[in-house]
Design a protein around this motif. Structure first.
Motif, PDB file in Angstrom:
ATOM      1  N   PHE A 226      40.681  12.382   9.854  1.00 51.56           N
ATOM      2  CA  PHE A 226      41.850  12.331  11.304  1.00 51.56           C
ATOM      3  C   PHE A 226      40.733  12.625  12.283  1.00 51.56           C
ATOM      4  N   PHE A 227      39.796  13.534  12.317  1.00 49.44           N
ATOM      5  CA  PHE A 227      39.037  13.568  13.626  1.00 49.44           C
ATOM      6  C   PHE A 227      38.386  12.288  13.743  1.00 49.44           C
ATOM      7  N   HIS A 228      37.787  11.678  12.909  1.00 50.67           N
ATOM      8  CA  HIS A 228      37.205  10.566  13.065  1.00 50.67           C
ATOM      9  C   HIS A 228      37.933   9.546  13.657  1.00 50.67           C
ATOM     10  N   GLU A 229      39.149   9.392  13.221  1.00 45.92           N
ATOM     11  CA  GLU A 229      39.936   8.102  13.426  1.00 45.92           C
ATOM     12  C   GLU A 229      40.561   8.355  14.889  1.00 45.92           C
ATOM     13  N   LYS A 230      40.785   9.686  15.252  1.00 44.09           N
ATOM     14  CA  LYS A 230      41.294   9.768  16.502  1.00 44.09           C
ATOM     15  C   LYS A 230      40.198  10.163  17.611  1.00 44.09           C
ATOM     16  N   LYS A 231      38.588  10.248  17.211  1.00 44.98           N
ATOM     17  CA  LYS A 231      37.723  10.298  17.920  1.00 44.98           C
ATOM     18  C   LYS A 231      37.667  11.430  18.636  1.00 44.98           C
ATOM     19  N   MET A 232      37.875  12.511  18.051  1.00 51.12           N
ATOM     20  CA  MET A 232      37.924  13.770  18.362  1.00 51.12           C
ATOM     21  C   MET A 232      36.476  14.402  17.801  1.00 51.12           C
ATOM     22  N   THR A 233      35.642  14.724  18.699  1.00 48.14           N
ATOM     23  CA  THR A 233      34.401  15.767  18.466  1.00 48.14           C
ATOM     24  C   THR A 233      34.783  17.370  18.019  1.00 48.14           C
ATOM     25  N   THR A 234      34.674  17.632  16.838  1.00 48.79           N
ATOM     26  CA  THR A 234      35.242  18.991  16.606  1.00 48.79           C
ATOM     27  C   THR A 234      34.417  19.849  16.021  1.00 48.79           C
ATOM     28  N   LEU A 235      34.330  21.075  16.750  1.00 51.07           N
ATOM     29  CA  LEU A 235      33.314  22.021  16.003  1.00 51.07           C
ATOM     30  C   LEU A 235      34.426  23.053  15.259  1.00 51.07           C
ATOM     31  N   LEU A 236      33.947  23.378  14.095  1.00 44.49           N
ATOM     32  CA  LEU A 236      34.970  24.504  13.237  1.00 44.49           C
ATOM     33  C   LEU A 236      33.997  25.728  13.150  1.00 44.49           C
ATOM     34  N   ILE A 237      34.520  26.720  12.941  1.00 45.90           N
ATOM     35  CA  ILE A 237      33.816  28.102  12.938  1.00 45.90           C
ATOM     36  C   ILE A 237      34.331  28.649  11.647  1.00 45.90           C
ATOM     37  N   GLU A 238      33.345  29.143  10.753  1.00 50.49           N
ATOM     38  CA  GLU A 238      33.663  29.667   9.526  1.00 50.49           C
ATOM     39  C   GLU A 238      32.693  31.345   9.464  1.00 50.49           C
ATOM     40  N   GLU A 239      33.522  32.090   9.070  1.00 54.64           N
ATOM     41  CA  GLU A 239      32.911  33.421   8.860  1.00 54.64           C
ATOM     42  C   GLU A 239      32.098  33.309   7.531  1.00 54.64           C
ATOM     43  N   MET A 240      31.025  34.188   7.782  1.00 53.23           N
ATOM     44  CA  MET A 240      30.144  34.356   6.627  1.00 53.23           C
ATOM     45  C   MET A 240      30.332  35.674   6.110  1.00 53.23           C
ATOM     46  N   GLU A 241      30.718  35.872   5.108  1.00 60.67           N
ATOM     47  CA  GLU A 241      30.995  37.460   4.390  1.00 60.67           C
ATOM     48  C   GLU A 241      29.590  37.860   4.097  1.00 60.67           C
ATOM     49  N   GLU A 242      29.122  38.934   4.645  1.00 65.94           N
ATOM     50  CA  GLU A 242      27.810  39.618   4.341  1.00 65.94           C
ATOM     51  C   GLU A 242      27.230  39.748   2.599  1.00 65.94           C
ATOM     52  N   GLU A 243      28.176  39.937   2.142  1.00 66.74           N
ATOM     53  CA  GLU A 243      27.929  40.056   0.709  1.00 66.74           C
ATOM     54  C   GLU A 243      27.659  38.889  -0.059  1.00 66.74           C
ATOM     55  N   LYS A 244      28.357  37.852   0.314  1.00 65.51           N
ATOM     56  CA  LYS A 244      28.293  36.699  -0.379  1.00 65.51           C
ATOM     57  C   LYS A 244      26.953  35.766   0.146  1.00 65.51           C
ATOM     58  N   GLU A 245      26.533  34.747  -0.739  1.00 72.17           N
ATOM     59  CA  GLU A 245      25.576  33.802  -0.240  1.00 72.17           C
ATOM     60  C   GLU A 245      25.790  32.653  -0.028  1.00 72.17           C
ATOM     61  N   THR A 246      27.126  32.480   0.100  1.00 74.65           N
ATOM     62  CA  THR A 246      27.690  31.073   0.190  1.00 74.65           C
ATOM     63  C   THR A 246      27.679  30.791   1.834  1.00 74.65           C
ATOM     64  N   LEU A 247      27.703  29.514   2.144  1.00 69.60           N
ATOM     65  CA  LEU A 247      27.329  29.264   3.551  1.00 69.60           C
ATOM     66  C   LEU A 247      28.492  28.691   4.477  1.00 69.60           C
ATOM     67  N   GLY A 248      29.527  28.958   3.574  1.00 68.21           N
ATOM     68  CA  GLY A 248      30.867  28.324   4.153  1.00 68.21           C
ATOM     69  C   GLY A 248      31.256  26.909   3.316  1.00 68.21           C
ATOM     70  N   GLU A 249      32.535  26.996   3.066  1.00 69.21           N
ATOM     71  CA  GLU A 249      33.287  26.029   2.163  1.00 69.21           C
ATOM     72  C   GLU A 249      33.189  24.591   2.760  1.00 69.21           C
TER      73      GLU A 249
END
Ligand SMILES: Nc1ncnc2c1ncn2[C@@H]1O[C@H](COP(=O)(O)OP(=O)(O)OP(=O)(O)O)[C@@H](O)[C@H]1O
Ligand SMILES: [Mg+2]
Length: 229
Positions: A156-179
């Motif tokens: 949808f962002f591509h189609e509407k030509k919207m440059t989008t910046l999303l923020i994800e919290e990283m939980e300290e105990e988790k190794e994951t970098l965001g879904e």
């Protein structure tokens, strides 16, 4: 070369190949209090200064509170009234049935000034920040469904030509970098570091498609002027 939306932070823009890629989705991931909101709002302020339509959507504290906290800081003061500040207060019911139509209907719901009911843009959105996705992930409560929402939104962002910046919290105990990192065209990780017994903040570009970006940690400070690299 893809078009970019610069942050106005000279060293970061250079490292990013000019800025965040236009018409796509980029991601900032990091623990609480590291400076994600400040970096994202600084990017919006830079756009507003260039005369672009810039939109901030908060899913956590009221957007108005962000204005109260950061509106007086030097990086934002001159353009705080040019940025549109919205709240996304989502209930799981707003997403049922879990169809692309429902997932996209969120946008006219929060910003009727920009979208009509048929998802047509009334005026362009040049820069959009959603702060943060983690709240939405928790409301959905199901990882495959959340990823499906990510895939739907990025198209949808591509189609509407919207440059989008999303923020994800990283939980300290988790190794994951965001879904959402699989869906982003650029990803920045921000984190706390210990260096010679000193506490520091640092950021690292872990992805920027189409550009040979540096991969090392870059220390930064938060000042009245915003993020200083
Ligand atoms: N005027 C200021 N000068 C220097 N540093 C500041 C100033 N205002 C806030 N900070 C720093 O910025 C940090 C908050 O940054 P920010 O709100 O961007 O974090 P965040 O990563 O978005 O956190 P969260 O995940 O909790 O939303 C504060 O912890 C504080 O250390
Ligand atoms: Mg924040």
């Amino acid at each position: 070369m893809v078009e970019v939306a610069p942050t106005g932070i000279e060293k970061l823009d250079k490292a990013l190949g000019g800025g965040f890629p236009r018409n796509g989705m980029s991601l900032i991931v990091g623990p609480s209090g590291i400076g994600k909101t400040i970096l994202a709002v600084q990017w919006l302020a830079e756009g507003a200064r260039r005369g672009e339509n810039c939109v901030y959507v908060s899913t956590t504290i009221p957007a108005e509170a962000t204005v109260v906290y950061y509106g007086h800081m030097k990086f934002l003061k001159d353009v705080v009234d040019k940025i549109k500040w919205y709240d996304l207060y989502l209930s799981p019911r707003d997403l049922i049935p879990f169809t692309p139509k429902k997932m996209l209907q969120i946008f006219p719901m929060i910003m009727p000034e920009f979208f009509d009911e048929n998802l047509n843009l009334k005026k362009p959105i040049d820069r959009l920040v959603i702060d943060s996705l983690t709240t939405i992930e928790k409301i959905i409560g199901d990882l495959p469904m959340f990823r499906y929402l990510g895939a739907t939104w990025i198209r949808f962002f591509h189609e509407k030509k919207m440059t989008t910046l999303l923020i994800e919290e990283m939980e300290e105990e988790k190794e994951t970098l965001g879904e959402m990192k699989n869906f982003s065209e650029a990803t920045i990780v921000m984190d706390h570091m210990e260096y010679r017994n000193m506490h520091m903040r640092a950021l690292r570009i872990i992805k920027r498609y189409g550009y040979n970006h540096p991969t090392y940690w870059m220390p930064f400070h938060i000042r009245e002027e915003g993020i200083i690299l």
